[in-house]
Design an enzyme around this catalytic site. Structure first.
Site, PDB file in Angstrom:
ATOM      1  N   LEU A  48       0.838  -1.196   0.000  1.00  0.00           N
ATOM      2  CA  LEU A  48       0.000   0.000   0.000  1.00  0.00           C
ATOM      3  C   LEU A  48       0.874   1.249   0.000  1.00  0.00           C
ATOM      4  CD1 LEU A  48      -2.601  -1.057   2.725  1.00  0.00           C
ATOM      5  CD2 LEU A  48      -2.618  -1.575   0.278  1.00  0.00           C
ATOM      6  N   CYS A  49       0.390   2.286  -0.627  1.00  0.00           N
ATOM      7  CA  CYS A  49       1.152   3.524  -0.630  1.00  0.00           C
ATOM      8  C   CYS A  49       0.747   4.323   0.610  1.00  0.00           C
ATOM      9  CB  CYS A  49       0.862   4.297  -1.908  1.00  0.00           C
ATOM     10  SG  CYS A  49       2.061   5.564  -2.231  1.00  0.00           S
ATOM     11  N   MET A  50       1.045   3.729   1.766  1.00  0.00           N
ATOM     12  CA  MET A  50       0.627   4.283   3.054  1.00  0.00           C
ATOM     13  C   MET A  50       1.721   3.979   4.060  1.00  0.00           C
ATOM     14  SD  MET A  50      -2.725   5.252   2.926  1.00  0.00           S
ATOM     15  CE  MET A  50      -3.468   5.027   4.515  1.00  0.00           C
TER      16      MET A  50
END
Ligand code: PLP
Length: 444
Positions: free
Chosen positions: A367-369
């Site tokens: 995830l881009c988190m």
């Protein structure tokens, strides 16, 4: 031997112990119930949730035996929210477990799985009146959470011209803090007694059971003994004062699994009570009362039964060297699939032995988190793209709380007792995700 670019790292905890050097020890799990993890990924894709029917059955029988050998009438009610994949529920039902649900959705799922209303316990703080009416008509066991629910049930009793058997959910001080006091009626301050008095005066409902669920991942068997004592005392008093026959006490769930809580130093093998220890504490507390008519004992245990039967396989996609020198891996399973990653340090194992020395590494999901952390600090040898990690135990709550977020949810496989894998849930796809979306005409 593969060439690995040298780096200089300060390794704070590289002290050799009796278990060997932490630089060389590799935890390897190449198969699950005789099925190779690489084969599973080749056949079903990555990431992949994998459940072991053998582990489910063994654990269930261990708990069943622990309680049934000590107490005459014990019933298990499978907690749907812990894992409500149909195939998983069906295994528990086949083993003799009934159903415990906390919403109309779960109720409908249990009915769809062939469970009759009378074999469903309907718990929870939010039971819409329509859902309650269906449950009453079908003879489900209703566990009342608050006074509004008493009123709703009385309306339904009036409407249908029936008297409705009910139980109330209780909460209390069991010596474990913080106390779970949000649900049901408090025993210690007399609220539970008053609720029953209110039920008695209404004359439309009658009490047949007492319920409590004191928490989750409860590491103390004695908290359950305290719970049982308070339920038994209340039962006695209610039977004397109101003439009720309270057939059962339901002690809820919450037994711990062999997962490793963050911030707790000792390993689960040391701190998690066994099925026998829980059962011994609970049944002894009932016997202390020397009751002529023993209540039936209901259990709604979820986590302890399923957690260790579940694995999440994930593949390494890339590695990185962070500015502070730490090694980082990007894998294809994120915290959208591992809700419990916030509380537990999972047992993470390699598919095979790798060349090279371990170094402290961080595992991040896709995830881009920034929060997508599967393991903050784990000793790993150099891994390559396609290396497979198995994350365990993840059978409780992770699947039911997983969501399609940034990426689709993956497939789920069940390995039966003959070591044959079966697909039990397809991965999400675009069609599934957009099915319920509506674009207003003016935006088309
Ligand atoms: C969640 C829940 C359970 C199951 O709890 P576990 O911790 O998974 O054992 C049982 N009873 C009730 C009322 C619940 O809400």
């Amino acid at each position: 031997m593969k060439y690995e670019k040298p780096t200089i790292n300060r390794v704070d905890f590289a002290i050799a112990s009796k278990y060997g050097s932490p630089l060389k020890t590799q935890k390897i799990r190449s198969e699950i119930d005789g099925v190779n993890v690489r084969e599973l990924i080749k056949d079903f894709g990555s990431p992949l949730f994998v459940f072991s029917e053998r582990a489910i059955e063994d654990k269930y029988l261990e708990f069943k035996e622990a309680f049934s050998s000590r107490y005459p009438e014990v019933e298990f009610w499978w907690s749907y929210k812990t894992n409500y994949l149909d195939a998983i529920c069906k295994i528990y039902h086949k083993l003799g477990s009934k159903a415990e649900v906390v919403s109309e959705f779960e109720y409908q799922k249990a009915r769809r799985n062939g469970i009759e209303g009378k074999n469903i316990i309907f718990n929870g703080p939010y039971k819409p009146k329509d859902a309650l009416r269906v449950a009453v008509k079908e003879g489900a066991k209703i566990h009342i959470d608050h006074l509004y629910e008493i009123n709703d049930l009385e309306d339904i009793a009036e409407e249908l011209g029936v008297n409705i058997p009910v139980a109330i959910r209780c909460n209390m001080d069991t010596g474990i803090y913080p106390q779970w006091s949000r649900f049901g009626f408090n025993i210690d301050n007399g609220e539970a007694y008053e609720a029953v008095k209110r039920i008695y005066k209404g004359k439309k409902l009658y009490l047949t059971g007492l319920h409590a669920h004191i928490g989750t991942f409860m590491l103390s068997a004695s908290a359950y003994a305290n719970e049982v004592r308070k339920l038994m005392q209340l039962r006695k008093k209610l039977e004397e004062d109101f003439g009720y026959e309270i057939e059962y006490i339901d002690i809820g769930g919450g037994f711990a699994s062999k997962n490793r809580l963050k911030g707790v130093y000792q390993p689960p093998e040391v701190i998690v009570p066994s099925a026998d220890e829980y059962a011994e504490a609970i049944t002894n507390a009932i016997y202390e009362f020397n009751d002529k008519k023993l209540p039936k004992l209901y259990l709604e245990t979820g986590r302890a039964l399923i957690d260790e039967a579940g694995y999440l396989l994930t593949s390494v996609f890339a590695d990185k060297r962070f500015p502070d020198g730490k090694k980082g891996y990007i894998v294809d399973a994120g915290v959208n699939l591992l809700y419990t990653a916030f509380w537990y340090n999972f047992d993470i194992a390699l598919d095979k032995r790798y060349e090279g020395l371990n170094e402290p590494s961080m595992i991040n999901g896709p995830l881009c988190m920034n929060i997508d952390v599967i393991a903050e600090n784990i000793m790993l040898p150099p891994l390559e793209r396609g290396s497979v990690l198995s994350i365990w135990p993840v059978g409780a709550y992770n699947y039911t709380q997983s969501m399609q977020f940034i990426r689709y949810r993956p497939r789920v496989v069940l390995i039966d007792k003959n070591s044959t894998p079966h697909l039990i849930r397809e991965a999400d796809d675009l069609e599934y995700v957009v099915e319920k979306e509506i674009v207003p005409d003016y935006l088309k």
